[in-house]
Motif scaffolding. Sequence first.
Motif, mmCIF file in Angstrom:
data_model
loop_
_atom_site.group_PDB
_atom_site.id
_atom_site.type_symbol
_atom_site.label_atom_id
_atom_site.label_comp_id
_atom_site.label_asym_id
_atom_site.label_seq_id
_atom_site.Cartn_x
_atom_site.Cartn_y
_atom_site.Cartn_z
ATOM 1 N N VAL A 160 -2.776 2.868 -2.669
ATOM 2 C CA VAL A 160 -3.921 2.640 -1.790
ATOM 3 C C VAL A 160 -3.496 2.911 -0.349
ATOM 4 O O VAL A 160 -2.298 2.982 -0.040
ATOM 5 C CB VAL A 160 -4.451 1.199 -1.921
ATOM 6 C CG1 VAL A 160 -5.029 0.969 -3.305
ATOM 7 C CG2 VAL A 160 -3.352 0.178 -1.633
ATOM 8 N N ASP A 161 -4.502 3.070 0.523
ATOM 9 C CA ASP A 161 -4.194 3.333 1.924
ATOM 10 C C ASP A 161 -3.994 2.034 2.698
ATOM 11 O O ASP A 161 -3.917 0.948 2.100
ATOM 12 C CB ASP A 161 -5.276 4.231 2.554
ATOM 13 C CG ASP A 161 -6.654 3.579 2.619
ATOM 14 O OD1 ASP A 161 -6.759 2.345 2.432
ATOM 15 O OD2 ASP A 161 -7.639 4.298 2.860
ATOM 16 N N HIS A 162 -3.931 2.132 4.013
ATOM 17 C CA HIS A 162 -3.625 0.986 4.862
ATOM 18 C C HIS A 162 -4.703 -0.099 4.818
ATOM 19 O O HIS A 162 -4.415 -1.262 5.100
ATOM 20 C CB HIS A 162 -3.432 1.467 6.304
ATOM 21 C CG HIS A 162 -3.161 0.372 7.286
ATOM 22 N ND1 HIS A 162 -2.019 -0.398 7.251
ATOM 23 C CD2 HIS A 162 -3.905 -0.093 8.337
ATOM 24 C CE1 HIS A 162 -2.044 -1.273 8.240
ATOM 25 N NE2 HIS A 162 -3.179 -1.127 8.906
ATOM 26 N N THR A 163 -5.928 0.276 4.442
ATOM 27 C CA THR A 163 -7.033 -0.681 4.507
ATOM 28 C C THR A 163 -7.719 -0.827 3.154
ATOM 29 O O THR A 163 -8.912 -0.522 3.004
ATOM 30 C CB THR A 163 -8.037 -0.248 5.597
ATOM 31 O OG1 THR A 163 -7.311 0.115 6.780
ATOM 32 C CG2 THR A 163 -8.981 -1.376 5.962
ATOM 33 N N ASN A 177 4.908 1.830 7.158
ATOM 34 C CA ASN A 177 5.686 2.493 6.118
ATOM 35 C C ASN A 177 5.747 1.620 4.857
ATOM 36 O O ASN A 177 6.106 0.444 4.939
ATOM 37 C CB ASN A 177 7.095 2.769 6.647
ATOM 38 C CG ASN A 177 7.887 3.699 5.754
ATOM 39 O OD1 ASN A 177 7.960 3.504 4.547
ATOM 40 N ND2 ASN A 177 8.506 4.706 6.352
ATOM 41 N N PRO A 178 5.403 2.165 3.685
ATOM 42 C CA PRO A 178 5.464 1.380 2.453
ATOM 43 C C PRO A 178 6.860 0.802 2.188
ATOM 44 O O PRO A 178 6.980 -0.286 1.603
ATOM 45 C CB PRO A 178 5.061 2.383 1.370
ATOM 46 C CG PRO A 178 4.199 3.366 2.091
ATOM 47 C CD PRO A 178 4.806 3.496 3.456
ATOM 48 N N ALA A 179 7.904 1.507 2.620
ATOM 49 C CA ALA A 179 9.262 0.973 2.450
ATOM 50 C C ALA A 179 9.443 -0.293 3.279
ATOM 51 O O ALA A 179 10.113 -1.243 2.848
ATOM 52 C CB ALA A 179 10.286 2.028 2.863
ATOM 53 N N ALA A 226 0.850 -1.189 0.000
ATOM 54 C CA ALA A 226 0.000 0.000 0.000
ATOM 55 C C ALA A 226 0.885 1.238 0.000
ATOM 56 O O ALA A 226 1.449 1.616 1.029
ATOM 57 C CB ALA A 226 -0.917 -0.009 1.220
ATOM 58 N N GLU A 227 1.014 1.864 -1.151
ATOM 59 C CA GLU A 227 1.963 2.969 -1.315
ATOM 60 C C GLU A 227 1.581 4.217 -0.514
ATOM 61 O O GLU A 227 2.445 5.052 -0.233
ATOM 62 C CB GLU A 227 2.077 3.331 -2.795
ATOM 63 C CG GLU A 227 2.657 2.219 -3.653
ATOM 64 C CD GLU A 227 2.659 2.565 -5.131
ATOM 65 O OE1 GLU A 227 2.375 3.736 -5.475
ATOM 66 O OE2 GLU A 227 2.920 1.666 -5.952
#
Length: 232
Positions: free
Chosen positions: A207-210, A187-189, A180-181
Amino acid sequence: MSESKLRPTVLLVHGAWADGSSWNDIIGRLLSKGLNVLAAPIPLTSLSDDIAALERALERTDGPVVLVAHAYAGAVIAASANERVQSLVFIAALAPDEGERVADVFYRDKPHPVAPQLAPDAYGFIWMPQEGFATAFAQHASPERAALFAATQRPIAVACIQEKAPKAAWKVKPSWYLVAEEDRMINPATQLFMAERMGARIRSEKVDHTPLVTAPELVIEVILEAVASSSA
């Protein structure tokens, strides 16, 4: 054996601050495709407790299984040693290696500027601040859906993130990972690090976390890829 039992069962595992209903937008669509679907309830009281709860849910299934996890639940599905599990799907999920803690990977990289401040209460449980659902947990969700998350949240015990993880199933089973960027919780990384470490088939999207709520069709596509591979 009936045809339904020959198909893989998709077993969905919720993360922290949520329950099985967080998968509602996914469950109906998978059922409409003729798949067996089950949402596993986990108590969020310790990693060991949650792994045991997953195993109890697995006992309710027949035949091959595809495990799907959101967020914290990645650590739970990765610990399953059940031989019927064919593959693992991680949706913006945490995947500690053997001997690591969930906290080790969660705090691996710098938090997002609007990530909520998380601290345990007097009983050792961590609650999400109400505003955190709209600003970080699911910032792409409608205000009504974010408010629903806040009203129904389930806290996670500190024990869940401090216990060392057992042997990781992703070392021996095929895995998929949706990065999810625009995640403001994990963190996406960090997500990309974990996905690459496990050798997962990676899909990275804005997209977000969910995304199981805010981009369900995307999540379903990833799950169906894993199902197709397991059925081959």
